[in-house]
Motif scaffolding. Structure first.
Motif, PDB file in Angstrom:
ATOM      1  N   SER A 243       0.835  -1.213   0.046  1.00 40.92           N
ATOM      2  CA  SER A 243      -0.041   0.117  -0.150  1.00 40.92           C
ATOM      3  C   SER A 243       0.788   1.335   0.045  1.00 40.92           C
ATOM      4  O   SER A 243       2.175   1.212   0.268  1.00 40.92           O
ATOM      5  CB  SER A 243      -0.882  -0.053   1.067  1.00 40.92           C
ATOM      6  OG  SER A 243      -0.064   0.168   2.619  1.00 40.92           O
ATOM      7  N   PHE A 244       0.214   2.541  -0.341  1.00 48.79           N
ATOM      8  CA  PHE A 244       0.699   3.515  -0.146  1.00 48.79           C
ATOM      9  C   PHE A 244       0.698   4.048   1.402  1.00 48.79           C
ATOM     10  O   PHE A 244      -0.390   4.400   1.509  1.00 48.79           O
ATOM     11  CB  PHE A 244       0.120   4.887  -0.912  1.00 48.79           C
ATOM     12  CG  PHE A 244       0.505   4.441  -2.237  1.00 48.79           C
ATOM     13  CD1 PHE A 244       1.731   4.942  -3.083  1.00 48.79           C
ATOM     14  CD2 PHE A 244      -0.503   3.899  -3.231  1.00 48.79           C
ATOM     15  CE1 PHE A 244       1.967   4.486  -4.320  1.00 48.79           C
ATOM     16  CE2 PHE A 244      -0.266   3.653  -4.591  1.00 48.79           C
ATOM     17  CZ  PHE A 244       1.010   4.133  -5.220  1.00 48.79           C
ATOM     18  N   ASN A 246      -0.364   4.857   4.924  1.00 48.52           N
ATOM     19  CA  ASN A 246      -0.978   6.264   5.439  1.00 48.52           C
ATOM     20  C   ASN A 246      -0.565   5.733   6.837  1.00 48.52           C
ATOM     21  O   ASN A 246      -1.211   5.059   7.689  1.00 48.52           O
ATOM     22  CB  ASN A 246      -2.192   6.375   5.374  1.00 48.52           C
ATOM     23  CG  ASN A 246      -2.626   7.668   5.894  1.00 48.52           C
ATOM     24  OD1 ASN A 246      -1.758   8.644   6.555  1.00 48.52           O
ATOM     25  ND2 ASN A 246      -3.959   7.864   5.848  1.00 48.52           N
ATOM     26  N   LEU A 282      -3.795   3.614  -4.450  1.00 48.24           N
ATOM     27  CA  LEU A 282      -3.681   4.903  -4.184  1.00 48.24           C
ATOM     28  C   LEU A 282      -5.136   5.615  -3.455  1.00 48.24           C
ATOM     29  O   LEU A 282      -5.526   6.372  -2.514  1.00 48.24           O
ATOM     30  CB  LEU A 282      -3.353   5.683  -5.417  1.00 48.24           C
ATOM     31  CG  LEU A 282      -2.936   7.239  -5.293  1.00 48.24           C
ATOM     32  CD1 LEU A 282      -2.015   7.624  -4.160  1.00 48.24           C
ATOM     33  CD2 LEU A 282      -2.971   7.936  -6.720  1.00 48.24           C
ATOM     34  N   ALA A 285      -5.750   4.139  -0.057  1.00 44.60           N
ATOM     35  CA  ALA A 285      -5.175   5.014   0.714  1.00 44.60           C
ATOM     36  C   ALA A 285      -5.584   6.517   0.944  1.00 44.60           C
ATOM     37  O   ALA A 285      -5.680   7.020   2.192  1.00 44.60           O
ATOM     38  CB  ALA A 285      -3.449   5.376   0.364  1.00 44.60           C
ATOM     39  N   THR A 289      -7.485   9.178   4.395  1.00 43.61           N
ATOM     40  CA  THR A 289      -7.163  10.590   5.070  1.00 43.61           C
ATOM     41  C   THR A 289      -8.028  11.557   5.387  1.00 43.61           C
ATOM     42  O   THR A 289      -7.773  12.644   5.839  1.00 43.61           O
ATOM     43  CB  THR A 289      -6.151  11.376   3.809  1.00 43.61           C
ATOM     44  OG1 THR A 289      -7.144  11.507   2.727  1.00 43.61           O
ATOM     45  CG2 THR A 289      -5.074  10.404   3.365  1.00 43.61           C
ATOM     46  N   ALA A 307      -3.145  13.135  -3.477  1.00 44.36           N
ATOM     47  CA  ALA A 307      -2.062  12.035  -3.707  1.00 44.36           C
ATOM     48  C   ALA A 307      -0.493  12.710  -3.713  1.00 44.36           C
ATOM     49  O   ALA A 307       0.270  11.898  -2.968  1.00 44.36           O
ATOM     50  CB  ALA A 307      -2.082  11.602  -5.175  1.00 44.36           C
ATOM     51  N   ASN A 310      -0.098  13.938   0.218  1.00 47.58           N
ATOM     52  CA  ASN A 310       0.205  12.791   1.325  1.00 47.58           C
ATOM     53  C   ASN A 310       1.042  11.679   0.893  1.00 47.58           C
ATOM     54  O   ASN A 310       1.406  11.084   1.822  1.00 47.58           O
ATOM     55  CB  ASN A 310      -1.451  12.255   1.635  1.00 47.58           C
ATOM     56  CG  ASN A 310      -2.307  13.307   2.231  1.00 47.58           C
ATOM     57  OD1 ASN A 310      -2.248  13.375   3.364  1.00 47.58           O
ATOM     58  ND2 ASN A 310      -3.415  13.431   1.633  1.00 47.58           N
ATOM     59  N   PHE A 311       1.118  11.345  -0.343  1.00 47.10           N
ATOM     60  CA  PHE A 311       1.997  10.273  -0.641  1.00 47.10           C
ATOM     61  C   PHE A 311       3.462  10.572  -1.566  1.00 47.10           C
ATOM     62  O   PHE A 311       3.828   9.707  -2.186  1.00 47.10           O
ATOM     63  CB  PHE A 311       1.024   8.995  -1.142  1.00 47.10           C
ATOM     64  CG  PHE A 311       0.058   8.701  -0.193  1.00 47.10           C
ATOM     65  CD1 PHE A 311       0.376   8.047   0.946  1.00 47.10           C
ATOM     66  CD2 PHE A 311      -1.462   9.371  -0.417  1.00 47.10           C
ATOM     67  CE1 PHE A 311      -0.692   7.717   1.850  1.00 47.10           C
ATOM     68  CE2 PHE A 311      -2.386   8.765   0.419  1.00 47.10           C
ATOM     69  CZ  PHE A 311      -2.171   8.033   1.557  1.00 47.10           C
TER      70      PHE A 311
END
Ligand SMILES: Nc1ncnc2c1ncn2[C@@H]1O[C@H](COP(=O)(O)OP(=O)(O)OP(=O)(O)O)[C@@H](O)[C@H]1O
Ligand SMILES: [Mg+2]
Length: 315
Positions: A243-244, A246, A282, A285, A289, A307, A310-311
């Protein structure tokens, strides 16, 4: 011919009445006070529809509500997300489905009235409805007993009309996990269970064994794995994408439906399967947020900014 909609979503519709900031769970015969209350669109299929619409797809919904105020809330919420509701059916004999959620700190207790959700059947869906869209997505099998017999037929009809199809069966509240895999999955292009669900469905505790069992039936199998990411499987292809991550999760409500929205958004653009998976991860994830299932998906521009912020991902 140009179709009216990119995606037709068939699924359950209900509201969530969320009572929060409750001092303790109520006891039988007593009363407690809640200091917070929210009434929102609750269903998983509706979160999917709203979020893929916010990303930019043309979306229509087909489901069943009652002729009541909660039904109006459902329709207004979908319309606000630019989801077409002209195919939503109203039942005169049942109320709109509703879940009462009681929050005490992090714990919650839910009670659901399925109402009109129980009553949607294949008879409610015509070839004319399906022909308006390029892709059919169905969600929440176990919450819609009226669809149990006809779902394979619905997917088959859609495929015969040239649509692509996707399916998220979701959790079985009764935990019977009874579903006719052979009648349904051969007509599904993308099957999107989470890790627990595919284990229970197949009765195989080992994830690889569960995957090997299901991949025989469906073209693309996608297993969602929470903060571990997702696995995409096709015939001789398996890709495990982390995962991206968080680190500051607000809540995970709707992460699975948001993943589906991201994945299918790319799928209907005929992008390759790894691009679909990456966009799914994405979207899942980004959903974590913000609170609830749809807040992080205002429009494509805010999604793009989230995107990046946060990532660190440029889309
Ligand atoms: N904490 C997290 N950080 C980053 N990504 C996440 C996190 N949780 C979930 N995701 C992403 O969202 C996707 C879907 O989440 P999950 O596996 O929880 O789906 P689900 O169980 O179907 O959820 P739902 O309860 O909404 O039906 C995951 O595959 C992952 O890519
Ligand atoms: Mg899910």
């Amino acid at each position: 011919m140009e179709k009216l909609f990119d995606v037709l979503v068939v699924g359950e519709l209900n509201v969530d009445l969320i009572l929060s900031d409750i001092e303790k769970f109520p006891e039988i015969g007593k009363e407690v006070l809640a200091h917070g209350m929210t009434l929102t669109l609750g269903s998983s299929a509706a979160i999917f529809a709203s979020n893929i619409s916010s990303l930019g797809a043309k979306v229509a919904f087909l489901g069943k509500i009652g002729n009541d105020k909660f039904g109006e809330v459902v329709l207004e919420s979908l319309k606000r997300k630019h989801v077409d509701v002209s195919m939503v059916k109203t039942d005169e004999h049942a109320g709109t489905g509703a879940t009462i959620v009681l929050y005490v700190d992090e714990d919650r207790a839910n009670t659901t009235y399925p109402g009109a959700m129980d009553l949607l059947t294949i008879e409610d869906i015509t070839e004319e409805d399906l022909k308006k869209a390029r892709h059919l997505h169905f969600s929440s099998y176990f919450l819609q007993p009226g669809m149990w017999k006809g779902l394979g037929q619905l997917f088959k009809m859609a495929r015969n009309l040239g649509l692509t199809t996707s399916f998220d069966m979701q959790w079985d509240p009764k935990e019977t996990w009874e579903m006719d895999i052979e009648a349904i999955l051969p007509y599904v292009n993308v099957f999107l269970p989470n890790e627990m669900e595919i284990r229970y469905l197949t009765g195989k505790n080992d994830l690889q064994e569960a995957i090997d069992y299901i991949k025989k039936y469906t073209e693309t199998l996608v297993v969602k794995r929470g903060n571990k990411g997702s696995i995409v499987v096709q015939k001789d292809y398996l890709f495990d994408l982390p995962s991206f991550l968080n680190e500051k999760v607000v809540d995970t409500v709707g992460a699975g439906d948001s993943f589906n929205a991201g994945f299918i958004f790319k799928y209907i653009k005929n992008e390759n399967i790894s691009a679909c998976q990456r966009f799914g991860n994405l979207a899942g994830a980004i959903s974590t947020t913000a609170s609830g299932g749809t807040k992080a998906f205002k429009n494509y521009e805010t999604f793009r900014k989230s995107a990046l912020d946060n990532f660190g991902i440029v889309i």
